[in-house]
Design an enzyme around this catalytic site. Structure first.
Site, PDB file in Angstrom:
ATOM      1  N   LYS A  45       0.874  -1.190   0.000  1.00  0.00           N
ATOM      2  CA  LYS A  45       0.000   0.000   0.000  1.00  0.00           C
ATOM      3  C   LYS A  45       0.904   1.230   0.000  1.00  0.00           C
ATOM      4  O   LYS A  45       1.110   1.881   1.032  1.00  0.00           O
ATOM      5  CB  LYS A  45      -0.958  -0.038   1.209  1.00  0.00           C
ATOM      6  CG  LYS A  45      -2.223   0.783   1.011  1.00  0.00           C
ATOM      7  CD  LYS A  45      -3.320   0.335   1.961  1.00  0.00           C
ATOM      8  CE  LYS A  45      -4.514   1.275   2.023  1.00  0.00           C
ATOM      9  NZ  LYS A  45      -5.238   1.507   0.780  1.00  0.00           N
ATOM     10  N   GLU A  80      -8.180  -5.481  -9.769  1.00  0.00           N
ATOM     11  CA  GLU A  80      -8.945  -4.778  -8.732  1.00  0.00           C
ATOM     12  C   GLU A  80      -9.405  -3.449  -9.290  1.00  0.00           C
ATOM     13  O   GLU A  80      -9.253  -3.177 -10.475  1.00  0.00           O
ATOM     14  CB  GLU A  80      -8.078  -4.590  -7.477  1.00  0.00           C
ATOM     15  CG  GLU A  80      -6.823  -3.779  -7.723  1.00  0.00           C
ATOM     16  CD  GLU A  80      -5.959  -3.590  -6.466  1.00  0.00           C
ATOM     17  OE1 GLU A  80      -6.473  -3.687  -5.344  1.00  0.00           O
ATOM     18  OE2 GLU A  80      -4.752  -3.317  -6.634  1.00  0.00           O
TER      19      GLU A  80
HETATM   20  N1  PDD Z   1      -7.976   2.177  -0.683  1.00  0.00           N
HETATM   21  N2  PDD Z   1      -7.215  -1.899  -3.599  1.00  0.00           N
HETATM   22  C1  PDD Z   1      -6.725  -0.648  -3.663  1.00  0.00           C
HETATM   23  C2  PDD Z   1      -5.800  -0.291  -4.776  1.00  0.00           C
HETATM   24  C3  PDD Z   1      -7.089   0.299  -2.692  1.00  0.00           C
HETATM   25  O1  PDD Z   1      -6.588   1.545  -2.749  1.00  0.00           O
HETATM   26  C4  PDD Z   1      -8.017  -0.065  -1.677  1.00  0.00           C
HETATM   27  C5  PDD Z   1      -8.468   0.890  -0.614  1.00  0.00           C
HETATM   28  C6  PDD Z   1      -8.510  -1.383  -1.667  1.00  0.00           C
HETATM   29  C7  PDD Z   1      -9.473  -1.854  -0.613  1.00  0.00           C
HETATM   30  O2  PDD Z   1      -8.867  -1.988   0.645  1.00  0.00           O
HETATM   31  P1  PDD Z   1      -9.706  -1.851   2.005  1.00  0.00           P
HETATM   32  O3  PDD Z   1     -10.879  -2.743   1.871  1.00  0.00           O
HETATM   33  O4  PDD Z   1      -8.769  -2.308   3.045  1.00  0.00           O
HETATM   34  O5  PDD Z   1     -10.112  -0.406   2.151  1.00  0.00           O
HETATM   35  C8  PDD Z   1      -8.087  -2.271  -2.633  1.00  0.00           C
HETATM   36  C9  PDD Z   1      -8.259   3.164   0.331  1.00  0.00           C
HETATM   37  C10 PDD Z   1      -9.689   3.234   0.740  1.00  0.00           C
HETATM   38  C11 PDD Z   1      -7.700   4.496  -0.107  1.00  0.00           C
HETATM   39  O6  PDD Z   1      -6.675   4.489  -0.770  1.00  0.00           O
HETATM   40  O7  PDD Z   1      -8.252   5.525   0.246  1.00  0.00           O
END
Ligand code: PDD
Length: 287
Positions: free
Chosen positions: A150, A182
């Site tokens: 991330k 995704e």
């Molecule tokens: N992003 N994939 C990507 C590329 C993401 O940026 C996110 C979430 C997810 C989903 O992850 P989660 O369910 O843990 O929120 C999948 C967050 C919300 C953001 O960048 O703001």
């Protein structure tokens, strides 16, 4: 509004980092986004575990143990004057210390990481918005091969998401080599003939905490589900397509590239999963 920066809680306007911070100069850092309902962080241990994975992925030592993170996050939550929050956590490789080059691709020696956190009101979709669903566009996933980190360097995701924004849509569904990866900032599920399907966790996607919860709920409630590679053809012929994330929760995609998904309205499984997710959330808030 109080934010957290390197050991201190302080007003947003007083929070300053050096222009030489590696986060600013290189996008050299990682982040997390933790939803907080009624001042209770949702799945905090899972978020902290994923943060550890991201830090390991960029070879940056975690500045805090789990207990210390938990304590700092709870303090930040308490300092806000709203109950439902999204907590943004960012850790960068810091600012080079005196005597080190100002900008060098090589990791700086002796630089403490920069830790920054702030809270925003968490605004989730209303029942009316959920009943309407959203539209999405598709695009080739042209990101690097370490999407399970991330990383704050989100340029590819931003450019991909903007394609959706430009089309007045909510998300960009990404395909790599003919298979679903995704969304630009979410995970994507499909439903066909009552079976829920999701791509398997890999280096090609970020495994969402919401993704995990959705699969757990499917298992707990006897909803047939499969975690396996999903072809573009399967996405385009799906009865339902969903996006999931901490901020979007479970949101039905009702139009993809201008074509209706299934009946063109949120499908029955999307509505059921959203209801299960809301109930699950309530349990956490009451605990
Ligand atoms: N992003 N994939 C990507 C590329 C993401 O940026 C996110 C979430 C997810 C989903 O992850 P989660 O369910 O843990 O929120 C999948 C967050 C919300 C953001 O960048 O703001």
């Amino acid at each position: 509004m109080s934010v957290y920066l390197n050991g201190r809680f302080l007003p947003l306007a007083a929070a300053k980092v050096s222009v030489l911070d590696r986060g600013f100069v290189f996008g050299d850092g990682v982040y997390e986004l933790v939803p907080v309902y009624s001042r209770k962080p949702f799945r905090l241990d899972d978020h902290l575990r994923r943060l550890q994975g991201s830090l390991d992925g960029i070879r940056l030592a975690n500045p805090h143990g789990v207990a210390a993170w938990r304590d700092l996050i709870l303090q930040l939550v308490e300092l806000q004057d709203f109950d439902d929050q999204s907590i943004y956590i960012q850790v960068t490789r810091g600012t080079p210390v005196e005597g080190q080059p100002l900008r060098d691709h090589a990791f700086p020696k002796g630089a403490p990481p920069t830790v920054f956190m702030f809270a925003q009101p968490l605004v989730t979709a209303t029942p009316v918005q959920k009943a309407a669903g959203v539209c999405a566009v598709s695009a080739v996933d042209n990101r690097w091969l370490r999407c399970n980190i991330k990383a704050i360097s989100l340029l590819a995701n931003l450019l991909l998401r903007q394609q959706a924004v430009d089309a007045d849509c909510a998300e960009t569904v990404m395909l790599r080599d003919g298979y679903l990866t995704e969304g630009a900032a979410s995970n994507i599920f499909v439903v066909k003939d009552g079976v829920l399907r999701a791509p398997p966790p890999s280096n090609l996607m970020l495994t969402g905490i919401t993704y995990d919860v959705v699969l757990e709920l499917a298992a707990a409630h006897g909803i047939p589900h499969e975690v396996r590679a999903i072809s573009e053809a399967e996405v385009r012929s799906a009865d339902e397509v969903w996006m999931t994330s901490s901020t979007r929760e479970v949101m039905a995609i009702v139009k993809l590239d201008g074509a209706p998904v299934g009946a063109g309205v949120p499908g029955p499984l999307a509505m059921r999963m959203d209801a299960l997710y809301q109930t699950f959330k309530q349990q956490v808030m009451r605990s």
